[in-house]
Every structure is written in structure tokens, then in C-alpha cells.
Design a protein around this motif. Structure first.
Motif, short mmCIF file in Angstrom:
data_model
loop_
_atom_site.label_atom_id
_atom_site.label_comp_id
_atom_site.label_asym_id
_atom_site.label_seq_id
_atom_site.Cartn_x
_atom_site.Cartn_y
_atom_site.Cartn_z
N UNK A 87 0.82 -1.22 0.00
CA UNK A 87 0.00 0.00 0.00
C UNK A 87 0.85 1.26 0.00
N UNK A 88 2.06 1.19 -0.51
CA UNK A 88 2.90 2.39 -0.52
C UNK A 88 3.95 2.33 -1.61
N UNK A 138 6.77 14.44 6.75
CA UNK A 138 5.93 15.59 6.42
C UNK A 138 4.62 15.52 7.20
N UNK A 139 3.88 16.60 7.16
CA UNK A 139 2.59 16.62 7.84
C UNK A 139 1.62 15.60 7.26
N UNK A 140 1.79 15.28 5.99
CA UNK A 140 0.89 14.32 5.34
C UNK A 140 1.38 12.88 5.46
N UNK A 141 2.45 12.67 6.25
CA UNK A 141 2.88 11.30 6.54
C UNK A 141 3.89 10.71 5.59
N UNK A 142 4.49 11.51 4.71
CA UNK A 142 5.55 11.01 3.84
C UNK A 142 6.87 11.07 4.61
N UNK A 143 7.60 9.96 4.60
CA UNK A 143 8.91 9.93 5.22
C UNK A 143 9.97 10.28 4.20
N UNK A 155 22.32 9.29 -0.75
CA UNK A 155 21.05 8.79 -1.28
C UNK A 155 19.89 9.55 -0.63
N UNK A 156 18.90 9.89 -1.42
CA UNK A 156 17.69 10.51 -0.92
C UNK A 156 16.51 9.59 -1.21
N UNK A 157 15.60 9.47 -0.23
CA UNK A 157 14.45 8.62 -0.39
C UNK A 157 13.20 9.32 0.13
N UNK A 158 12.06 8.99 -0.49
CA UNK A 158 10.76 9.46 -0.01
C UNK A 158 9.83 8.26 0.02
N UNK A 159 9.29 7.96 1.19
CA UNK A 159 8.38 6.83 1.40
C UNK A 159 6.97 7.35 1.64
N UNK A 160 6.01 6.87 0.87
CA UNK A 160 4.63 7.32 1.05
C UNK A 160 3.98 6.63 2.24
#
Length: 201
Positions: A87-88, A138-143, A155-160
Motif C-alpha cells: 500500500x505504498x 511531512x505533515x501528510x505522513x511522507x517519510x 542517497x535521498x528517499x521518499x516513502x509514502x
């Protein structure tokens, strides 16, 4: 007391390996936890807001674009692999600019400063000399995270957070250097910078 002392190195090892502090759980070998689905900060999950994986991927791309734009001087980067979970989704960027050991903390500080200015919550900061990293949500829950790993590559990562399942297209944003399409793993850092590749704090 003795048990607490043993736990600290384990935390450092986990952070050094780049284990994210966000996501909606791991599946099919993907990485992820469940500590930043947005519930802690009062934000609902992406699924509750009707967001699907493609929309989450686009949001992740925007988050990575923003932090890279906030790091000055500019570094060259390329897209890393996209990972989908039950789910992400996780988007990745690999920095191709050589960041010297003396400049790595400065690099992380600039990412952290950008996130704080934009009201991200800093989840953890790893001050390890070899594998430093900073993790935020973030405020919307993205790491989001910036970490240094093998050969000093950043390395840069964004997890939903958890979102509705959907197909996920390749990132639309163009790298500011070679795209390395079809190349995996990406090369080690190979671009010199007067600032980032030099000495000094």
C-alpha cells in the motif's frame, strides 16, 4: 544499565544501513516501517484522502525535487529504483557528486535545515562518522531521508504513507546529469565539485 548500553550500537547500525523510519509496512523484500503513517502528527493516511500509488509517487518526486533544490551548491543526481509495497511507494535519488568526508555533515545539515523551515518533523539524526543520515516526516505522513552509504555516496528517499494500489509510472522529472537508464546499480560518485568534494566544514 548494561542492557541499555548494548542497544545504542544497534540503533546506530540500523540507521547506518539506511532503514527508513517511514512507510506502511514492508512486502516483497521492500524496506519500510510503520512509525510515520501520518497518525502521530494528526494527518490521515493517503488512502483516507483517496490518494493512489501514482499520486503518491508524484508527491514523493516533488518532495525530493524540493530538498535537492534546497541544497546549495547544486549536486548532480540520478533517479534510483522505485519500490512499491502492498500500500505504498518509495522513490529514490542517487547523488553522483563526490561529497568528501569533511562535507557530509554540511550536506545533511542543509537538508535538515530545509525540512525544518518547511515544518517537517525530524524523526532521527544519525551522527555516525562513516554513514551519517537524517530522517524526517511531512505533515501528510511522507517519510524523507538523506543518508550516506558505501563509498560516501549520498542517497535521498521518499516513502509514502499507505495509499490505494495502482500502477506507478517512471518519474517525470529529468536528472540534471546522465540518466543511466537501464543501469543498476548506478555508478559510484564521479562528479567533482569545488565545494562538496573539497575539505573543510
Amino acid at each position: 544499565m548494561r542492557r541499555a548500553k548494548r542497544a545504542l550500537p544497534l540503533v546506530a547500525v540500523v540507521l547506518a544501513l539506511g532503514v527508513p523510519l517511514s512507510g506502511c509496512g514492508s512486502e516483497s523484500g521492500s524496506r519500510g516501517g510503520d512509525v510515520s503513517t501520518g497518525q502521530e502528527s494528526g494527518a490521515g493516511s493517503g488512502k483516507e484522502k483517496g490518494m493512489d500509488m501514482q499520486e503518491a509517487a508524484e508527491e514523493s518526486d516533488a518532495l525530493l525535487d524540493a530538498v535537492l533544490a534546497g541544497i546549495d551548491p547544486e549536486v548532480q543526481w540520478a533517479h534510483g529504483p522505485t519500490t512499491t509495497r502492498a500500500c505504498g511507494v518509495t522513490r529514490r535519488r542517487t547523488v553522483m557528486t563526490i561529497v568528501s568526508p569533511e562535507r557530509r555533515q554540511t550536506f545533511l545539515d542543509r537538508a535538515e535545515t530545509f525540512w525544518r523551515k518547511n515544518d517537517y518533523r525530524i524523526k532521527a539524526v544519525n551522527k555516525d562518522e562513516k554513514f551519517p543520515a537524517v530522517y524526517a516526516v511531512t505533515r501528510s505522513g511522507f517519510g524523507v531521508s538523506v543518508s550516506f552509504r558505501g563509498k560516501g555516496q549520498a542517497f535521498l528517499e521518499a516513502d509514502s504513507p499507505c495509499v490505494k494500489k495502482s500502477e506507478v509510472a517512471a518519474p517525470a522529472s529529468e536528472p540534471n546529469g546522465p540518466a543511466y537508464e537501464g543501469v543498476y546499480p548506478l555508478p559510484r560518485p564521479n562528479v567533482r565539485s569545488d565545494f562538496w568534494s573539497g575539505e573543510g566544514g
